[in-house]
Design an enzyme around this catalytic site. Structure first.
Site, PDB file in Angstrom:
ATOM      1  N   TYR A 160       0.815  -1.221   0.000  1.00 20.84           N
ATOM      2  CA  TYR A 160       0.000   0.000   0.000  1.00 20.84           C
ATOM      3  C   TYR A 160       0.842   1.261   0.000  1.00 20.84           C
ATOM      4  O   TYR A 160       2.032   1.245   0.254  1.00 20.84           O
ATOM      5  CB  TYR A 160      -1.048  -0.013   1.097  1.00 20.84           C
ATOM      6  CG  TYR A 160      -0.634   0.100   2.537  1.00 20.84           C
ATOM      7  CD1 TYR A 160       0.676  -0.020   2.969  1.00 20.84           C
ATOM      8  CD2 TYR A 160      -1.624   0.319   3.514  1.00 20.84           C
ATOM      9  CE1 TYR A 160       1.005   0.079   4.305  1.00 20.84           C
ATOM     10  CE2 TYR A 160      -1.303   0.425   4.846  1.00 20.84           C
ATOM     11  CZ  TYR A 160       0.012   0.313   5.237  1.00 20.84           C
ATOM     12  OH  TYR A 160       0.325   0.409   6.566  1.00 20.84           O
ATOM     13  N   GLU A 161       0.171   2.370  -0.363  1.00 18.91           N
ATOM     14  CA  GLU A 161       0.808   3.673  -0.585  1.00 18.91           C
ATOM     15  C   GLU A 161       1.965   3.569  -1.567  1.00 18.91           C
ATOM     16  O   GLU A 161       3.020   4.187  -1.392  1.00 18.91           O
ATOM     17  CB  GLU A 161       1.224   4.310   0.741  1.00 18.91           C
ATOM     18  CG  GLU A 161       0.015   4.760   1.544  1.00 18.91           C
ATOM     19  CD  GLU A 161       0.338   5.694   2.673  1.00 18.91           C
ATOM     20  OE1 GLU A 161       1.221   6.558   2.510  1.00 18.91           O
ATOM     21  OE2 GLU A 161      -0.312   5.565   3.724  1.00 18.91           O
ATOM     22  N   GLY A 162       1.750   2.771  -2.595  1.00 16.06           N
ATOM     23  CA  GLY A 162       2.753   2.569  -3.632  1.00 16.06           C
ATOM     24  C   GLY A 162       3.529   1.300  -3.389  1.00 16.06           C
ATOM     25  O   GLY A 162       4.274   1.193  -2.414  1.00 16.06           O
TER      26      GLY A 162
END
Length: 378
Positions: A362-364
């Site tokens: 998550y978040e990239g």
């Protein structure tokens, strides 16, 4: 970069450590097992000022620096990454974006109660067909007089049910592609908002994660953040800071597993001595220690650059990619060092291994971070 922490930074670190080791640890296994939202612990985060710790005091925040945030995130994540992600979403994704790019009216109405921990926020970017490719937003926001009308679905939203405020990216001008995306502050109780079921996740199970569906949701135009078409830039700039938060979370997961592994290796005996004296185990621990120290330095460098108002996007991508990957490596080795005990929930390391995996996603994802890093080389 100064490696000496200030007295205030050490106090913040110690307060976070005390919260984690005295309070979060007591029910973390039960909450993980039954996916129970940590409501009482969120209240403690608010009492201690950890939910709005980097917000300017003029907006009722703590006015702390990013280095302090990294130190606090590491300590809390050592014990409970689910609580840490609530703290990260609030500080890095929701409040930073509103404070940095919102107008005074938006800050007065939304940022102040968020910073005081009176309400929680959520960041709505990912969609069923727009995860790593955030340019492909299908959620639409069509102008209608003094309002925008939102339709679409957002996926994997942390704090979706417990939040009162959503920061939502949506496409207003499809012909402009990513330059047609806008960002809005949306109140969760607005008519037309529905939630999907609570996601039954591998790790961070007491974090509140749902899909969010919008059906003809009317949002006042004054709730748009920035100029028309600013949404994609807003998301990318916000994620630069968010990656520092997730890197710090991954660091905490790794260092928490490492500390448990060292403790166990000092107590467990095999072949007549504690296993820490066996080279096979000692070398594992040595390699883990080096990786954690490298990860910590990357996190602190990114935080320091942000505090110095220097470009930090590349540093945050490096910190997030490296720290997430070593969190997976370190927690896996911690399970190995524990042997059969590492495979049962009582010893915590199997939970930390499950939680480490999400930091690579998550978040990239780690792959996206490598794209960011490699593009900087061009």
């Amino acid at each position: 970069m100064d490696f000496n922490f200030t007295e205030e930074q050490l106090m913040i670190r110690d307060a976070a450590r005390d919260l984690a080791q005295r309070e979060l640890i007591l029910d973390v296994l039960e909450r993980d097992e039954h996916s129970i939202f940590p409501e009482k612990h969120v209240k403690r985060l608010a009492e201690l000022g950890f939910l709005g710790m980097m917000v300017d005091p003029k907006w009722d925040g703590g006015g702390m620096d990013t280095v302090s945030y990294v130190l606090a995130m590491e300590e809390i994540s050592k014990v409970d990454a689910s609580v840490a992600v609530i703290m990260s979403v609030s500080n890095s994704l929701v409040m930073w974006g509103i404070e940095e790019f919102g107008n005074d009216a938006q800050k007065e109405k939304y940022l102040k109660p968020l910073a005081k921990g009176e309400i929680l926020g959520a960041f709505l970017l990912s969609e069923p067909e727009a995860g790593s490719d955030a340019t492909s937003q299908r959620t639409t926001a069509k102008e209608d007089g003094d309002f925008y009308v939102l339709n679409g679905t957002k996926n994997w939203i942390s704090n979706a049910n417990c939040a009162s405020v959503y920061v939502v990216m949506a496409q207003t001008h499809p012909e402009k592609k990513h330059k047609g995306i806008n960002v809005f502050i949306v109140e969760k109780n607005s008519p037309g908002i529905a939630l999907g079921p609570h996601e039954n996740k591998m790790g961070m199970r007491s974090s509140d994660t749902h899909s969010v569906m919008f059906t003809d949701v009317r949002v006042p135009k004054e709730n748009r953040i920035g100029e028309d078409g600013f949404g994609f830039t807003f998301a990318m700039k916000t994620l630069d800071g968010g990656r520092i938060g997730i890197a710090s979370q991954a660091l905490g997961i790794a260092s928490g597993a490492f500390e448990l592994a060292v403790k166990y290796a000092k107590e467990r005996k095999a072949f007549g001595t504690e296993i820490i004296h066996h080279q096979a185990i000692a070398f594992k621990l040595a390699e883990m220690a080096v990786k954690i120290e490298n990860a910590r330095n990357l996190c602190l460098k990114a935080a320091w650059l942000k505090d110095q108002h220097k470009p930090y996007g590349l540093a945050s991508a490096m910190a997030k990619q490296y720290t997430a990957d070593i969190a997976m490596e370190v927690t896996t080795e911690a399970v190995q060092i524990h042997g059969g005990y590492g495979y049962v929930k009582e010893y915590h390391v199997e939970r930390l291994m499950r939680e480490a995996k999400l930091t690579q996603i998550y978040e990239g994802t780690s792959e996206v971070q490598k794209i960011v890093i490699s593009r900087s080389l061009f």
